[in-house]
Scaffold this active site. Sequence first.
Site, PDB file in Angstrom:
ATOM      1  CG  ASP A   1      -1.967   1.128   1.163  1.00 21.84           C
ATOM      2  OD1 ASP A   1      -2.279   1.603   0.049  1.00 21.84           O
ATOM      3  OD2 ASP A   1      -2.423   1.561   2.230  1.00 21.84           O
ATOM      4  CE1 TYR A   2       6.785   1.938   1.151  1.00 19.15           C
ATOM      5  CE2 TYR A   2       6.458  -0.242   0.189  1.00 19.15           C
ATOM      6  CZ  TYR A   2       7.103   0.587   1.088  1.00 19.15           C
ATOM      7  OH  TYR A   2       8.061   0.073   1.926  1.00 19.15           O
ATOM      8  CD  GLU A   3      -2.181   5.323  -0.070  1.00 17.06           C
ATOM      9  OE1 GLU A   3      -2.404   6.526   0.165  1.00 17.06           O
ATOM     10  OE2 GLU A   3      -2.937   4.401   0.297  1.00 17.06           O
ATOM     11  CG  HIS A   4       3.094   9.593  -0.836  1.00 13.28           C
ATOM     12  ND1 HIS A   4       2.361  10.582  -1.441  1.00 13.28           N
ATOM     13  CD2 HIS A   4       2.414   9.249   0.285  1.00 13.28           C
ATOM     14  CE1 HIS A   4       1.280  10.833  -0.719  1.00 13.28           C
ATOM     15  NE2 HIS A   4       1.283  10.031   0.328  1.00 13.28           N
TER      16      HIS A   4
END
Length: 304
Positions: free
Chosen positions: A152-155
């Site tokens: 769930d990396y978002e950056h």
Amino acid sequence: MGFSKFHIVLFTLLALVAMASTQAASSKSDLFREYIGAEFNNVKFSDVPINPNVEFHYILAFAIDYTTSSSSSPTNGKFNVFWDTDNLSPSQVSSIKNQHSNVKVALSLGGDSVNGGSCYFSPSSVDSWVSNAVSSLTNIIQEYHLDGIDIDYEHFHADPETFAECIGKLITTLKNNGVISFASIAPYDDDDIQSHYLALWKSYGHIIDYVNFQFYAYDQGTTVSQFMNYFQTQSSNYGGGSILASFISDGSGGLAPQNGFFTACSRLRNQGKLGGIFVWSADDSKALGFRYEKQSQALLAAHP
């Protein structure tokens, strides 16, 4: 000659039956998943109602490759635990799994933020990040008796190809080592997010078991017809994947449970497209008495 022809027909029929049963198994949609532990509001595994007729996954949020100090900084794949360990400890993982044979527990990597700042995927190199991640996550997964991981990396401080290689090699190694039995990804509809996760899917989609697409990242007030279109779009993007429908407990985005979410899920299920349902998050649902978790599981348990 007639006897051998009979056997050929028989074997053909058996093969067709086997294929049908395999396809039925792969299109099972009784999977319910819920993120837990990110907001430190004392929610426990045992607070969440568990229907015995679904496959149930808790997803601990989050493990992050950042230092745990107040001024957190990236650690190049050396993961630390950032969820509520007082209430979601290794012994509590063991206890809930022992009490419910249909329960598995995973951890999620990354998330949106860490200690008030954005959480970046920031590898020094593919090989060093993978080596550190395999080592640190194996320790955490074994200590907490976990079954899988979620991404769930978002950056990102890395291009899509680097992200794909790091995460793909991590999942491959953990599976090959018998450390995890499943892996999922949690993208949403944003150009930068999608470029990274679609690169991962293109190269490593065959080892990713579930797509926890964040449909609640679409606008608040999403309609059933819009949701159905969004689901079709993402099913095309992640072709061949098991796509889960999703809602957010606080109602801040997407198609809300009270506005037709379960209608959409029933339609998708009848079409054989629903990979399951996931919720963000148990922490917020606690104040609501988990009413929509109960409803989600009842829908999934009611075999059409």
